[in-house]
Each structure stands twice: as structure tokens, then as C-alpha cells.
Enzyme design. Structure first.
Site, PDB file in Angstrom:
ATOM      1  N   ARG A 291       5.718  -8.058  20.198  1.00  0.00           N
ATOM      2  CA  ARG A 291       5.687  -9.301  20.974  1.00  0.00           C
ATOM      3  C   ARG A 291       4.407 -10.040  20.622  1.00  0.00           C
ATOM      4  O   ARG A 291       3.380  -9.430  20.304  1.00  0.00           O
ATOM      5  CB  ARG A 291       5.783  -9.025  22.468  1.00  0.00           C
ATOM      6  CG  ARG A 291       4.664  -8.210  23.025  1.00  0.00           C
ATOM      7  CD  ARG A 291       4.843  -7.918  24.514  1.00  0.00           C
ATOM      8  NE  ARG A 291       3.835  -7.005  24.988  1.00  0.00           N
ATOM      9  CZ  ARG A 291       2.555  -7.310  25.187  1.00  0.00           C
ATOM     10  NH1 ARG A 291       2.119  -8.525  24.935  1.00  0.00           N
ATOM     11  NH2 ARG A 291       1.708  -6.402  25.625  1.00  0.00           N
TER      12      ARG A 291
ATOM     13  N   ASN B 218       0.809  -1.210   0.000  1.00  0.00           N
ATOM     14  CA  ASN B 218       0.000   0.000   0.000  1.00  0.00           C
ATOM     15  C   ASN B 218       0.847   1.267   0.000  1.00  0.00           C
ATOM     16  O   ASN B 218       2.071   1.225   0.134  1.00  0.00           O
ATOM     17  CB  ASN B 218      -0.967  -0.026   1.180  1.00  0.00           C
ATOM     18  CG  ASN B 218      -2.162  -0.901   0.874  1.00  0.00           C
ATOM     19  OD1 ASN B 218      -3.031  -0.520   0.097  1.00  0.00           O
ATOM     20  ND2 ASN B 218      -2.192  -2.090   1.443  1.00  0.00           N
TER      21      ASN B 218
ATOM     22  N   THR C 119      11.682  -6.788  15.325  1.00  0.00           N
ATOM     23  CA  THR C 119      13.134  -6.962  15.306  1.00  0.00           C
ATOM     24  C   THR C 119      13.523  -8.416  15.550  1.00  0.00           C
ATOM     25  O   THR C 119      14.699  -8.745  15.436  1.00  0.00           O
ATOM     26  CB  THR C 119      13.805  -6.081  16.371  1.00  0.00           C
ATOM     27  OG1 THR C 119      13.263  -6.398  17.647  1.00  0.00           O
ATOM     28  CG2 THR C 119      13.591  -4.602  16.072  1.00  0.00           C
ATOM     29  N   LYS C 120      12.556  -9.266  15.883  1.00  0.00           N
ATOM     30  CA  LYS C 120      12.811 -10.691  16.119  1.00  0.00           C
ATOM     31  C   LYS C 120      11.803 -11.506  15.316  1.00  0.00           C
ATOM     32  O   LYS C 120      10.688 -11.056  15.054  1.00  0.00           O
ATOM     33  CB  LYS C 120      12.674 -11.018  17.606  1.00  0.00           C
ATOM     34  CG  LYS C 120      13.775 -10.400  18.454  1.00  0.00           C
ATOM     35  CD  LYS C 120      13.724 -10.923  19.870  1.00  0.00           C
ATOM     36  CE  LYS C 120      14.905 -10.608  20.689  1.00  0.00           C
ATOM     37  NZ  LYS C 120      15.465  -9.436  20.891  1.00  0.00           N
TER      38      LYS C 120
ATOM     39  N   HIS D 214      22.648   0.837   9.849  1.00  0.00           N
ATOM     40  CA  HIS D 214      23.976   1.459   9.951  1.00  0.00           C
ATOM     41  C   HIS D 214      24.775   0.818  11.084  1.00  0.00           C
ATOM     42  O   HIS D 214      24.241   0.485  12.129  1.00  0.00           O
ATOM     43  CB  HIS D 214      23.855   2.957  10.239  1.00  0.00           C
ATOM     44  CG  HIS D 214      23.360   3.753   9.091  1.00  0.00           C
ATOM     45  ND1 HIS D 214      24.184   4.192   8.080  1.00  0.00           N
ATOM     46  CD2 HIS D 214      22.118   4.184   8.779  1.00  0.00           C
ATOM     47  CE1 HIS D 214      23.474   4.863   7.203  1.00  0.00           C
ATOM     48  NE2 HIS D 214      22.212   4.878   7.600  1.00  0.00           N
TER      49      HIS D 214
END
Length: 189
Positions: free
Chosen positions: A183, A86, A168-169, A116
Site C-alpha cells: 500500500r 540483483n 498486486t495492484k 495458476h
């Protein structure tokens, strides 16, 4: 009575524009996209960063306005059939990104397989390069508006990710995940 003709003309204009973009990107296969599947609809021009002929877009996809795609020379972006990207989505690959079929990606989602490096405080961040890992997003995933998906993440089939989450996991299949960092709050089914 005037509403119906206006709606018909508006739809014809929108469909014509989408078809024109599909033809444009298909004719340029090998330069902007490696390939574009038939039936894909574009609701605005795609913006490109690195263009290395390494982006594949499946059949019957939907690409909204202002979508940004960039894959560096050693990376690929592979988008399966019937995926929707989208308005304002960013998909940026230095290592590789795969998105499974029937996945829905909301507005302004950022999927980036690199970040970075900033370990050396004596050098400016922009001079330290990047680190990252490929991202794999499974089939039939729903990613809400404004989500960030980071390097090395694997999102299992059937996951639902709430708006503005930061992933991030990796997430197991059929998870419902929310938050920053995301989570799992429950399983589907």
C-alpha cells in the site's frame, strides 16, 4: 602491502568473467537473448526457462548471480538501459514484462505476469492452466529485496517499494509502497 595486488587481481578476474559472459550472450544473440546492450555486466550465469529469442536487455545493465529469465513464445521481456537485476531475481513472462531504464531491482525479487487458475475444485491446480496480464515497471524505480510483483501491475516512474512487499495492484508514479499487500504510505518529492 599485499592487499592492493590481491584486490587488483580479484577485480580483474571478476571483470574478465563479466566480459566473457557479455561476449557469450552477445554472440548468441538470437538464441538466448534477442539482444544484449553493450556495457552490460554479468556477475554469474543467467538461468533460462523458456527461451524463444524474445528477451531484450539494454545497455549498461547489471545482472547478478542466479537471475532466472523465462518468456513464453507469445511474450516478451524488455529491460531498459542501466537496469540492475540483483542475485536470484526471477522474471517470468507469459504475457509480457517491460522494465524501464535506471530501475534497481533487489535480491530475490519475483516478477511474474501469470498465476495458476484454481477455480475448478474437481481438477488438480496444475491441470487448470494460467491467467495473467502484462506487467509494466516504469523508469527509475527501486524495488527492495524479496518483493513479489504480480500480473497486470503497472508501477509508475520513480516508485520505491519496500523489502518483502507483495505488489498486486498498480502504483502511481513517485509512490513509496510497503507491505503485503503493498500500500502507498507516501509520495516522493
Amino acid at each position: 602491502m599485499l592487499k592492493l595486488p590481491v584486490k587488483i587481481l580479484w577485480r580483474a578476474q571478476r571483470e574478465g568473467y563479466s566480459l566473457a559472459l557479455l561476449c557469450f550472450y552477445t554472440l548468441l544473440s538470437g538464441s538466448l537473448f534477442r539482444s544484449v546492450g553493450w556495457g552490460t555486466k554479468f556477475y554469474g550465469a543467467v538461468r533460462f526457462g523458456s527461451v524463444e529469442n524474445n528477451i531484450t536487455l539494454g545497455r549498461r545493465c547489471m545482472v547478478g548471480r542466479g537471475v532466472f529469465l523465462s518468456a513464453s513464445p507469445n511474450a516478451t521481456i524488455t529491460i531498459g538501459d542501466s537496469v540492475s537485476l540483483n542475485t536470484g531475481c526471477h522474471v517470468v513472462a507469459s504475457y509480457g514484462i517491460t522494465i524501464g531504464e535506471n530501475t534497481r531491482i533487489g535480491e530475490y525479487v519475483s516478477i511474474r505476469d501469470q498465476n495458476h487458475t484454481f477455480t475448478d475444485p474437481t481438477k488438480p491446480v496444475h491441470e487448470q492452466g494460467f491467467v495473467g496480464k502484462p506487467i509494466v515497471i516504469g523508469r527509475d524505480v527501486w524495488i527492495g529485496r524479496g518483493v513479489f510483483v504480480g500480473a497486470g501491475v503497472e508501477i509508475g516512474d520513480g516508485c520505491v517499494i519496500g523489502a518483502n512487499s507483495v505488489v498486486t495492484k498498480s502504483l502511481p508514479a513517485y509512490s513509496v509502497a510497503v507491505g503485503a499487500p503493498a500500500r502507498v504510505i507516501r509520495q516522493r518529492g
